[in-house]
Every structure is written in C-alpha cells, then in structure tokens.
Design an enzyme around this catalytic site. Sequence first.
Site, PDB file in Angstrom:
ATOM      1  N   ARG A  12      -6.148  14.387  27.580  1.00 61.26           N
ATOM      2  CA  ARG A  12      -5.614  13.895  28.872  1.00 61.26           C
ATOM      3  C   ARG A  12      -4.592  12.812  28.614  1.00 61.26           C
ATOM      4  O   ARG A  12      -4.604  12.178  27.560  1.00 61.26           O
ATOM      5  CB  ARG A  12      -6.752  13.267  29.688  1.00 61.26           C
ATOM      6  CG  ARG A  12      -7.612  14.252  30.391  1.00 61.26           C
ATOM      7  CD  ARG A  12      -8.334  13.627  31.569  1.00 61.26           C
ATOM      8  NE  ARG A  12      -9.344  12.637  31.240  1.00 61.26           N
ATOM      9  CZ  ARG A  12      -9.386  11.429  31.793  1.00 61.26           C
ATOM     10  NH1 ARG A  12      -8.459  11.059  32.660  1.00 61.26           N
ATOM     11  NH2 ARG A  12     -10.358  10.585  31.475  1.00 61.26           N
ATOM     12  N   GLN A 144      -8.377  -8.663  32.791  1.00 56.16           N
ATOM     13  CA  GLN A 144      -8.624  -7.731  31.676  1.00 56.16           C
ATOM     14  C   GLN A 144      -8.945  -8.505  30.390  1.00 56.16           C
ATOM     15  O   GLN A 144      -8.413  -8.179  29.318  1.00 56.16           O
ATOM     16  CB  GLN A 144      -7.395  -6.855  31.423  1.00 56.16           C
ATOM     17  CG  GLN A 144      -7.128  -5.809  32.502  1.00 56.16           C
ATOM     18  CD  GLN A 144      -6.175  -4.724  32.017  1.00 56.16           C
ATOM     19  OE1 GLN A 144      -5.228  -5.003  31.293  1.00 56.16           O
ATOM     20  NE2 GLN A 144      -6.432  -3.485  32.408  1.00 56.16           N
ATOM     21  N   TYR A 147     -10.423  -5.954  27.976  1.00 53.55           N
ATOM     22  CA  TYR A 147      -9.425  -4.983  27.495  1.00 53.55           C
ATOM     23  C   TYR A 147      -8.413  -5.675  26.573  1.00 53.55           C
ATOM     24  O   TYR A 147      -8.087  -5.162  25.497  1.00 53.55           O
ATOM     25  CB  TYR A 147      -8.733  -4.370  28.710  1.00 53.55           C
ATOM     26  CG  TYR A 147      -7.730  -3.281  28.404  1.00 53.55           C
ATOM     27  CD1 TYR A 147      -8.133  -1.970  28.168  1.00 53.55           C
ATOM     28  CD2 TYR A 147      -6.359  -3.551  28.371  1.00 53.55           C
ATOM     29  CE1 TYR A 147      -7.208  -0.959  27.908  1.00 53.55           C
ATOM     30  CE2 TYR A 147      -5.430  -2.552  28.115  1.00 53.55           C
ATOM     31  CZ  TYR A 147      -5.858  -1.259  27.885  1.00 53.55           C
ATOM     32  OH  TYR A 147      -4.938  -0.261  27.630  1.00 53.55           O
ATOM     33  N   PRO A 177       1.963   0.444  24.190  1.00 54.80           N
ATOM     34  CA  PRO A 177       2.685   0.912  25.376  1.00 54.80           C
ATOM     35  C   PRO A 177       2.617  -0.136  26.499  1.00 54.80           C
ATOM     36  O   PRO A 177       1.638  -0.871  26.619  1.00 54.80           O
ATOM     37  CB  PRO A 177       1.921   2.172  25.808  1.00 54.80           C
ATOM     38  CG  PRO A 177       1.007   2.518  24.666  1.00 54.80           C
ATOM     39  CD  PRO A 177       0.727   1.214  23.960  1.00 54.80           C
ATOM     40  N   TYR A 179       3.581   0.016  30.871  1.00 54.81           N
ATOM     41  CA  TYR A 179       3.118   0.921  31.940  1.00 54.81           C
ATOM     42  C   TYR A 179       3.647   2.329  31.699  1.00 54.81           C
ATOM     43  O   TYR A 179       4.860   2.547  31.699  1.00 54.81           O
ATOM     44  CB  TYR A 179       3.610   0.442  33.307  1.00 54.81           C
ATOM     45  CG  TYR A 179       2.785  -0.666  33.893  1.00 54.81           C
ATOM     46  CD1 TYR A 179       1.556  -0.383  34.481  1.00 54.81           C
ATOM     47  CD2 TYR A 179       3.227  -1.975  33.878  1.00 54.81           C
ATOM     48  CE1 TYR A 179       0.792  -1.399  35.036  1.00 54.81           C
ATOM     49  CE2 TYR A 179       2.474  -2.992  34.424  1.00 54.81           C
ATOM     50  CZ  TYR A 179       1.259  -2.699  35.000  1.00 54.81           C
ATOM     51  OH  TYR A 179       0.504  -3.709  35.546  1.00 54.81           O
TER      52      TYR A 179
HETATM   53  N1  LIG Z   1      -1.585   4.503  30.697  1.00 53.53           N
HETATM   54  C1  LIG Z   1      -1.017   3.359  30.363  1.00 53.53           C
HETATM   55  O1  LIG Z   1      -0.140   2.848  31.080  1.00 53.53           O
HETATM   56  C2  LIG Z   1      -1.401   2.669  29.082  1.00 53.53           C
HETATM   57  C3  LIG Z   1      -0.731   1.489  28.739  1.00 53.53           C
HETATM   58  C4  LIG Z   1      -1.058   0.857  27.545  1.00 53.53           C
HETATM   59  C5  LIG Z   1      -2.027   1.383  26.714  1.00 53.53           C
HETATM   60  N2  LIG Z   1      -2.683   2.525  27.071  1.00 53.53           N
HETATM   61  C6  LIG Z   1      -3.702   3.039  26.145  1.00 53.53           C
HETATM   62  O2  LIG Z   1      -3.379   4.378  25.815  1.00 53.53           O
HETATM   63  C7  LIG Z   1      -4.572   5.121  25.583  1.00 53.53           C
HETATM   64  C8  LIG Z   1      -4.587   6.350  26.482  1.00 53.53           C
HETATM   65  O3  LIG Z   1      -4.507   5.926  27.828  1.00 53.53           O
HETATM   66  P1  LIG Z   1      -4.396   6.957  29.052  1.00 53.53           P
HETATM   67  O4  LIG Z   1      -3.861   6.206  30.210  1.00 53.53           O
HETATM   68  O5  LIG Z   1      -3.731   8.204  28.599  1.00 53.53           O
HETATM   69  O6  LIG Z   1      -5.959   7.237  29.320  1.00 53.53           O
HETATM   70  P2  LIG Z   1      -6.695   8.375  30.184  1.00 53.53           P
HETATM   71  O7  LIG Z   1      -5.700   9.238  30.900  1.00 53.53           O
HETATM   72  O8  LIG Z   1      -7.749   7.678  30.960  1.00 53.53           O
HETATM   73  O9  LIG Z   1      -7.385   9.281  29.043  1.00 53.53           O
HETATM   74  C9  LIG Z   1      -8.309   8.695  28.191  1.00 53.53           C
HETATM   75  C10 LIG Z   1      -8.760   9.699  27.172  1.00 53.53           C
HETATM   76  O10 LIG Z   1      -9.695   9.029  26.301  1.00 53.53           O
HETATM   77  C11 LIG Z   1     -10.916   9.725  26.294  1.00 53.53           C
HETATM   78  N3  LIG Z   1     -12.019   8.793  26.090  1.00 53.53           N
HETATM   79  C12 LIG Z   1     -12.359   7.706  26.838  1.00 53.53           C
HETATM   80  N4  LIG Z   1     -13.469   7.129  26.328  1.00 53.53           N
HETATM   81  C13 LIG Z   1     -13.835   7.876  25.256  1.00 53.53           C
HETATM   82  C14 LIG Z   1     -14.901   7.818  24.340  1.00 53.53           C
HETATM   83  N5  LIG Z   1     -15.836   6.853  24.401  1.00 53.53           N
HETATM   84  N6  LIG Z   1     -14.983   8.762  23.372  1.00 53.53           N
HETATM   85  C15 LIG Z   1     -14.058   9.746  23.274  1.00 53.53           C
HETATM   86  N7  LIG Z   1     -13.015   9.850  24.108  1.00 53.53           N
HETATM   87  C16 LIG Z   1     -12.913   8.937  25.096  1.00 53.53           C
HETATM   88  C17 LIG Z   1     -10.980  10.452  27.630  1.00 53.53           C
HETATM   89  O11 LIG Z   1     -11.880  11.562  27.545  1.00 53.53           O
HETATM   90  P3  LIG Z   1     -12.349  12.363  28.888  1.00 53.53           P
HETATM   91  O12 LIG Z   1     -11.142  13.178  29.302  1.00 53.53           O
HETATM   92  O13 LIG Z   1     -13.475  13.197  28.433  1.00 53.53           O
HETATM   93  O14 LIG Z   1     -12.703  11.316  29.893  1.00 53.53           O
HETATM   94  C18 LIG Z   1      -9.517  10.859  27.796  1.00 53.53           C
HETATM   95  O15 LIG Z   1      -9.255  12.038  27.052  1.00 53.53           O
HETATM   96  C19 LIG Z   1      -5.722   4.157  25.845  1.00 53.53           C
HETATM   97  O16 LIG Z   1      -6.176   3.608  24.642  1.00 53.53           O
HETATM   98  C20 LIG Z   1      -5.097   3.107  26.740  1.00 53.53           C
HETATM   99  O17 LIG Z   1      -5.782   1.886  26.635  1.00 53.53           O
HETATM  100  C21 LIG Z   1      -2.404   3.174  28.251  1.00 53.53           C
END
Ligand SMILES: NC(=O)c1ccc[n+]([C@@H]2O[C@H](COP(=O)([O-])OP(=O)(O)OC[C@H]3O[C@@H](n4cnc5c(N)ncnc54)[C@H](OP(=O)(O)O)[C@@H]3O)[C@@H](O)[C@H]2O)c1
Length: 241
Positions: A12, A144, A147, A177, A179
């Site tokens: 995802r 956060q 976090y 990253p 946003y």
């Molecule tokens: N989105 C942003 O703007 C942003 C900005 C900075 C950093 N990040 C970082 O980028 C990464 C991805 O973010 P995202 O927004 O793409 O997240 P997301 O859409 O919520 O997807 C999270 C993914 O991690 C998996 N996951 C969560 N907990 C887990 C666990 N305990 N064991 C195995 N898998 C787990 C989820 O599995 P399920 O599908 O089974 O739930 C999902 O596949 C994260 O580390 C986040 O902190 C994101």
Amino acid sequence: MSRLALVTGGTRGIGAAISIALKAAGYKVAANYAGNDEKAKAFEAETGIHAFKWDVSNYQACVEGITKVEATLGPVEILVNNAGITRDAMFHKMTPEQWNEVINTNLNGVFNMTHPIWSGMRDRNFGRVITISSINGQKGQMGQVNYSASKAGDLGFTKALAQEGAAKGITVNAICPGYIGTEMVRAVPEKVLNERIIPQIPVGRLGEPEEIARIVVFLASDDAGFITGSTISANGGQFVV
Ligand SMILES: NC(=O)c1ccc[n+]([C@@H]2O[C@H](COP(=O)([O-])OP(=O)(O)OC[C@H]3O[C@@H](n4cnc5c(N)ncnc54)[C@H](OP(=O)(O)O)[C@@H]3O)[C@@H](O)[C@H]2O)c1
C-alpha cells in the site's frame, strides 16, 4: 540473476510504489504487509508481486517471514524498511500503548527486519538497507512525539550501521519524505490541504509516492555504492537540513 528486494509495508501507499518501481527496474520483489489482506490480494493480482503477511514489530515473526521469503525467492539482497504507523496525540494525552506501538513498529521493526538479514549480506559482500524515515524525524512535530522519536531513531540506526556495513559492500541509507499524496494524506479535507498544508511546501504540491520510489531504486543500484550513512530529504523544500 536479478537481485531480490524485500519491501516492508510494500502493498500500500509509498511501499506499493516502491515495490512496483523495483520490479520495473528488474528486481525480484517480495512485499510484506501487516493485516490488510484485501489490499494485499488486490496488489498481488495487479502487479504479480508476491505478498507475505507478518508483523514487523515481532522479532520471531520477522525471522519466520524472512525464512519463508528466502525459501521461495532466494536471499534478500535489498531490504526496504518502509512499514510505519502513526498514533498521534499531544504528549500530555499520549498513552504508553500509543508510545509503544509506534516505537515497536517504526524503530524496533527496523531492527527486527535488518538483524536477521544482516549476516547473509555480510557473507555475500553485498547489501542495501534503505529505511523510510520522515521529515518529522528530522524537525520534530507537535502531536507526534512518539512518531518523531521513532523516525529520528531510524536515522541514528542508519548512520551507525552504515559504518559497520561499509567494508562488506553493504550500504545503509534513509529517506525522509515530507507530505506524500498517499490515501492517508489525500483523505485530509481539501480545505485543510489547500489552506494549511500545501502553503508550507515551497514547491507548492504534495510529493508523489513514485518520487520516493525512484530514490529507492537509485539507492539500491550499483551506481549508488559510494552513498552510505546518508539521509536523503524529499520534502519539496519544506524543511532544509
Ligand atoms: N505518507 C506520508 O506523507 C509519509 C511522510 C513521511 C514518511 N512516511 C513514512 O513512509 C512509510 C509508508 O507510509 P504510507 O503513508 O505509505 O503508509 P500506509 O499507506 O499507511 O501503508 C503502511 C504499510 O505498512 C504496513 N504496516 C504497518 N504496520 C506494519 C507492521 N507492524 N508489520 C508489517 N507491515 C506493517 C501496512 O500493512 P497493511 O496494509 O496490512 O495495513 C501498509 O502496507 C511509513 O514508514 C511512513 O511513516 C510517510
């Protein structure tokens, strides 16, 4: 033979974009996820990438999951620690559960995944460990504390482990990253996005998951062999270190 990349949280959001980009670049890819079977099945059907379910916050589950991946696809040569969660609250209202869940997934999860794979990378004299941290691990973010602490911890992990891996052909890097337009961020009301969030980003837009994925593809490549211990910011100029 093409190298195998394992992407945690790879079904995802940013992780899915990373899995797809690595496959397009010629790697074999395994995507881990935690529990959203429906999304994982749809992702497998759409991409042909194998999805494996386990919880990165559980060390034994990681050992067993990695064993299964390696038995199916071969040794993991590129590890992308992408799985991450938020449990936001102001510190005075934050519960120990909220603190522990985030640290266990975002920081301990990186240890739990990297540790069982590390010896194999050392034996083969090659490896890539790429961890998705966050702008909020660099600058801190109100609401956060958990976090931000976990993501700052990922940066310390990266800097220290890079020094251990360097002589063995293993690079260890982090991406921060800002946003990114994942489902989670796109779900924010448009008014809030347009009036409060985007004005903080000098390039004037959200990042795309594919923009993070392209950095991962570069860091995974042989061309990036001299880059280790680095933190690459991808935040549209929102925070300049
Ligand atoms: N989105 C942003 O703007 C942003 C900005 C900075 C950093 N990040 C970082 O980028 C990464 C991805 O973010 P995202 O927004 O793409 O997240 P997301 O859409 O919520 O997807 C999270 C993914 O991690 C998996 N996951 C969560 N907990 C887990 C666990 N305990 N064991 C195995 N898998 C787990 C989820 O599995 P399920 O599908 O089974 O739930 C999902 O596949 C994260 O580390 C986040 O902190 C994101």
